[in-house]
Motif scaffolding. Structure first.
Motif, mmCIF file in Angstrom:
data_model
loop_
_atom_site.group_PDB
_atom_site.id
_atom_site.type_symbol
_atom_site.label_atom_id
_atom_site.label_comp_id
_atom_site.label_asym_id
_atom_site.label_seq_id
_atom_site.Cartn_x
_atom_site.Cartn_y
_atom_site.Cartn_z
ATOM 1 N N VAL A 127 8.179 -3.794 3.336
ATOM 2 C CA VAL A 127 7.165 -3.189 3.709
ATOM 3 C C VAL A 127 6.607 -3.457 5.500
ATOM 4 C CG1 VAL A 127 5.335 -1.858 1.989
ATOM 5 C CG2 VAL A 127 5.209 -4.562 3.603
ATOM 6 N N TRP A 128 7.054 -2.495 6.633
ATOM 7 C CA TRP A 128 6.737 -2.544 7.558
ATOM 8 C C TRP A 128 5.615 -2.310 8.580
ATOM 9 C CZ3 TRP A 128 10.815 -0.957 5.739
ATOM 10 C CH2 TRP A 128 11.255 0.710 5.907
ATOM 11 N N SER A 129 4.506 -2.949 9.149
ATOM 12 C CA SER A 129 3.142 -2.371 8.862
ATOM 13 C C SER A 129 3.326 -2.445 11.127
ATOM 14 C CB SER A 129 2.543 -2.733 9.037
ATOM 15 O OG SER A 129 1.926 -4.067 8.563
ATOM 16 N N GLY A 130 2.073 -2.353 11.258
ATOM 17 C CA GLY A 130 1.679 -2.824 12.407
ATOM 18 C C GLY A 130 1.264 -0.975 13.831
ATOM 19 N N ALA A 131 1.264 -1.461 14.943
ATOM 20 C CA ALA A 131 1.505 -0.694 16.729
ATOM 21 C C ALA A 131 1.802 -1.668 17.632
ATOM 22 C CB ALA A 131 0.143 -0.187 16.557
ATOM 23 N N ILE A 173 8.674 5.122 11.502
ATOM 24 C CA ILE A 173 7.728 4.628 12.592
ATOM 25 C C ILE A 173 6.556 4.662 11.813
ATOM 26 C CG2 ILE A 173 8.526 6.071 14.575
ATOM 27 C CD1 ILE A 173 6.410 8.092 15.110
ATOM 28 N N THR A 174 5.578 3.135 13.026
ATOM 29 C CA THR A 174 4.302 3.199 12.615
ATOM 30 C C THR A 174 4.007 3.602 13.769
ATOM 31 O OG1 THR A 174 4.521 0.642 12.556
ATOM 32 C CG2 THR A 174 4.616 1.986 10.251
ATOM 33 N N THR A 175 1.718 3.836 13.488
ATOM 34 C CA THR A 175 1.061 3.482 14.482
ATOM 35 C C THR A 175 -0.275 3.070 13.933
ATOM 36 O OG1 THR A 175 0.241 5.395 13.724
ATOM 37 C CG2 THR A 175 1.903 5.981 15.239
ATOM 38 N N GLY A 176 -0.320 2.299 13.186
ATOM 39 C CA GLY A 176 -1.276 1.087 12.512
ATOM 40 C C GLY A 176 -1.590 1.216 11.600
ATOM 41 N N GLY A 177 -0.077 2.139 10.659
ATOM 42 C CA GLY A 177 -0.168 1.992 8.861
ATOM 43 C C GLY A 177 0.949 1.110 8.897
ATOM 44 N N LEU A 178 1.301 1.976 7.250
ATOM 45 C CA LEU A 178 2.668 1.391 7.009
ATOM 46 C C LEU A 178 3.406 2.127 5.843
ATOM 47 C CD1 LEU A 178 3.045 0.467 3.730
ATOM 48 C CD2 LEU A 178 1.186 -1.188 3.809
ATOM 49 N N SER A 179 4.857 1.538 6.146
ATOM 50 C CA SER A 179 6.417 2.272 5.456
ATOM 51 C C SER A 179 6.834 1.319 5.231
ATOM 52 C CB SER A 179 6.573 2.775 6.224
ATOM 53 O OG SER A 179 6.211 4.008 7.064
#
Length: 213
Positions: free
Chosen positions: A54-58, A108-114
């Protein structure tokens, strides 16, 4: 939840019971902005052939916060039996399984995760090469275990995590009772963060604990 209590210098105990909509992966206790070590719903002895990435953040708070994670993954000396996408909601940009050794994505993430969960043919053979707009990584599969391998990438909690899961994870309930040994004097908001295997998160309202000085 959402209460305020006053205590002296004894150590209080926090108890909780949770029911999820998918298997519960871990629970953390928050003390202000700090978190406890995760409590997991499985043990190292339960681990199997599934790898979670997983990757996450902003980038920043507010506008222009999105982080681009477009990339691909190649596995050498092993192959996929199955792949489960996590938070790929854009129908125009699905996770692309190219063959049993390669997968690609736009994300893309804007604070969540994928991310995704890989089910491998062999538990410990081979290596994974992961290339994204943020970082390129190569890791031997036999080094991936219970404790996540984490790469911190600056920004606003931008990071990538790789770790192993059980072959079967069906537990959608979790209960605990934990002494709150990390309380400081004065007011501390204490809350619980729950993460499901499917990437969904849940947060409790804080309990504001005022320890008399």
């Amino acid at each position: 939840m959402g209460d305020a209590v006053e205590i002296d210098h004894h150590i209080p105990t926090l108890s909780g019971s949770f029911s999820g909509t998918a298997p519960i992966e871990n629970i953390k206790i928050g003390y202000g902005t700090a978190f406890s070590t995760p409590m997991r719903s499985y043990t190292p002895a339960d681990l199997g052939n599934r790898i979670k990435i997983v990757w996450s953040g902003a980038e920043v708070r507010g506008r222009d916060r999105k982080t681009v994670w477009d990339g691909n993954l190649h596995i050498d000396g092993n192959q996929f039996l199955d792949i489960t996408p996590i938070n790929f909601w854009n129908a125009d940009h699905p996770l692309q399984l190219l063959d049993d050794h390669n997968v690609a994505w736009n994300s893309i993430t804007t604070g969540g995760l994928s991310g995704f969960i890989l089910e491998l043919e062999k538990q410990n053979d081979g290596s994974i090469e992961l290339n994204t707009r943020q970082k390129n990584i190569k890791v031997n599969i036999n080094k991936i275990g219970f404790k996540p391998i984490v790469w911190s990438l600056g920004g606003l909690e931008k990071e990538m995590r790789i770790y192993r899961l059980p072959d079967m994870q069906e537990r959608k309930t979790f209960s605990f009772s934990l002494p709150l040994e990390n309380l400081s004097d004065g007011m501390t908001p204490v809350y619980v963060r729950l993460e499901q295997e499917d990437g969904h998160l849940a947060w409790t309202s804080p309990i504001f604990i005022n320890r008399k000085i």
